[in-house]
Write a protein that holds these residues in place. Structure first.
Motif, mmCIF file in Angstrom:
data_model
loop_
_atom_site.group_PDB
_atom_site.id
_atom_site.type_symbol
_atom_site.label_atom_id
_atom_site.label_comp_id
_atom_site.label_asym_id
_atom_site.label_seq_id
_atom_site.Cartn_x
_atom_site.Cartn_y
_atom_site.Cartn_z
ATOM 1 N N ASP A 173 0.833 -1.211 0.000
ATOM 2 C CA ASP A 173 0.000 0.000 0.000
ATOM 3 C C ASP A 173 0.864 1.256 0.000
ATOM 4 O OD1 ASP A 173 -2.326 -1.495 -0.016
ATOM 5 O OD2 ASP A 173 -2.678 -1.311 2.154
ATOM 6 N N ARG A 174 1.934 1.238 0.792
ATOM 7 C CA ARG A 174 2.844 2.397 0.815
ATOM 8 C C ARG A 174 3.545 2.568 -0.536
ATOM 9 N NH1 ARG A 174 3.043 1.107 6.423
ATOM 10 N NH2 ARG A 174 4.571 -0.569 6.196
ATOM 11 N N LEU A 175 3.938 1.448 -1.162
ATOM 12 C CA LEU A 175 4.567 1.518 -2.478
ATOM 13 C C LEU A 175 3.591 2.098 -3.506
ATOM 14 C CD1 LEU A 175 6.905 1.013 -4.414
ATOM 15 C CD2 LEU A 175 6.074 -1.343 -4.674
ATOM 16 N N ARG A 176 2.346 1.668 -3.467
ATOM 17 C CA ARG A 176 1.334 2.214 -4.381
ATOM 18 C C ARG A 176 1.155 3.709 -4.163
ATOM 19 N NH1 ARG A 176 -2.301 -2.737 -3.149
ATOM 20 N NH2 ARG A 176 -1.830 -4.086 -4.916
ATOM 21 N N SER A 177 1.143 4.122 -2.912
ATOM 22 C CA SER A 177 0.992 5.539 -2.596
ATOM 23 C C SER A 177 2.162 6.348 -3.139
ATOM 24 C CB SER A 177 0.884 5.700 -1.076
ATOM 25 O OG SER A 177 0.824 7.052 -0.731
ATOM 26 N N VAL A 178 3.373 5.836 -2.966
ATOM 27 C CA VAL A 178 4.573 6.503 -3.495
ATOM 28 C C VAL A 178 4.502 6.560 -5.014
ATOM 29 C CG1 VAL A 178 7.073 6.248 -3.800
ATOM 30 C CG2 VAL A 178 6.059 5.952 -1.533
ATOM 31 N N TRP A 179 4.107 5.457 -5.635
ATOM 32 C CA TRP A 179 4.018 5.403 -7.103
ATOM 33 C C TRP A 179 3.024 6.454 -7.605
ATOM 34 C CZ3 TRP A 179 6.881 2.541 -10.488
ATOM 35 C CH2 TRP A 179 6.488 2.567 -11.826
ATOM 36 N N ARG A 180 1.867 6.552 -6.976
ATOM 37 C CA ARG A 180 0.872 7.554 -7.402
ATOM 38 C C ARG A 180 1.408 8.970 -7.233
ATOM 39 N NH1 ARG A 180 -2.831 4.268 -4.252
ATOM 40 N NH2 ARG A 180 -3.747 2.791 -5.682
ATOM 41 N N ARG A 181 2.115 9.184 -6.117
ATOM 42 C CA ARG A 181 2.653 10.526 -5.874
ATOM 43 C C ARG A 181 3.700 10.875 -6.931
ATOM 44 N NH1 ARG A 181 6.716 11.127 -2.095
ATOM 45 N NH2 ARG A 181 5.945 9.251 -1.128
ATOM 46 N N LEU A 182 4.540 9.911 -7.297
ATOM 47 C CA LEU A 182 5.593 10.160 -8.277
ATOM 48 C C LEU A 182 5.090 10.200 -9.712
ATOM 49 C CD1 LEU A 182 8.452 7.896 -6.861
ATOM 50 C CD2 LEU A 182 8.369 10.398 -6.838
ATOM 51 N N TYR A 183 4.204 9.275 -10.047
ATOM 52 C CA TYR A 183 3.843 9.081 -11.455
ATOM 53 C C TYR A 183 2.358 9.253 -11.742
ATOM 54 C CZ TYR A 183 8.460 7.076 -11.057
ATOM 55 O OH TYR A 183 9.766 6.884 -10.783
ATOM 56 N N GLY A 184 1.565 9.481 -10.741
ATOM 57 C CA GLY A 184 0.126 9.668 -10.963
ATOM 58 C C GLY A 184 -0.574 8.359 -11.253
ATOM 59 N N GLU A 185 -1.881 8.450 -11.441
ATOM 60 C CA GLU A 185 -2.695 7.277 -11.800
ATOM 61 C C GLU A 185 -2.444 6.927 -13.239
ATOM 62 O OE1 GLU A 185 -4.856 5.500 -9.905
ATOM 63 O OE2 GLU A 185 -4.440 6.693 -8.133
ATOM 64 N N ARG A 186 -2.017 5.711 -13.513
ATOM 65 C CA ARG A 186 -1.772 5.299 -14.892
ATOM 66 C C ARG A 186 -2.575 4.108 -15.220
ATOM 67 N NH1 ARG A 186 4.368 6.520 -16.706
ATOM 68 N NH2 ARG A 186 4.248 8.693 -16.285
#
Length: 186
Positions: A173-186
């Motif tokens: 969940d934390r990795l997903r949150s970081v990914w969204r913050r860095l790269y947005g919803e894809r």
């Protein structure tokens, strides 16, 4: 499909469900090209389509006792074929391997081919993006996700299975949150 051919298929299925094994050859002759074309449209590869068509015929034979005579035989077969196509896609999707932090697809019929330049660039970009995202996680999160091989930091197998699953879920969940913050919803 013309109504006469549809009726021939239905009648052969009724006969097969009654135990008439000679009806299988009729089904094979009339139904094989239809199922093969349907599977090829659903999968895109001739070899995969042939495998799925064979599975469909195995399912027909194993489940013919479930066939209801008042239902359309071809619709029943297409239901089985659709399920087999989805199952094949799921199996193919599960064959994806994650190695060295990068995801790549290993196709059964393309193992000996080198990746294209575009695939290499995309893999490199994804690897870089993943490394950046996982670099922001704590050491415990990286260990929980299996990105770092520190078996001493993890509890012994079986000692706290639900705790380990929960730790992995929270790390993911934390990795997903970081990914969204860095790269947005894809």
């Amino acid at each position: 499909m013309e109504p006469l051919r549809r009726k021939v298929i239905h009648d052969a299925m009724v006969r097969l469900s009654d135990g008439d094994r000679s009806a299988f050859q009729i089904l094979l002759d009339d139904l094989w090209p239809v199922i093969l074309a349907f599977a090829k449209r659903g999968l895109g590869h001739q070899q995969d389509a042939e495998d799925v068509a064979q599975e469909v015929f195995l399912r027909i034979c194993s489940r013919i006792s479930d066939f209801e005579r008042d239902r359309d035989g071809l619709s029943w077969v297409f239901g089985i074929a659709s399920y087999e196509i989805m199952t094949h896609r799921r199996r193919h999707h599960r064959r994806r391997e994650v190695a060295g932090g990068m995801a790549h697809v290993v196709a059964d019929d393309h193992r000996d081919q080198a990746p294209s330049q575009e695939e290499e660039v995309m893999t490199h970009e994804l690897t870089t993006m993943l490394a950046l995202a996982t670099g922001t996680l704590s050491d415990d999160d990286r260990v929980a996700l299996g990105l770092v091989n520190e078996s001493a930091a993890m509890p012994a197998a079986g000692s706290a299975g639900s705790a380990l699953r929960k730790r992995r879920q929270r790390a993911l969940d934390r990795l997903r949150s970081v990914w969204r913050r860095l790269y947005g919803e894809r």
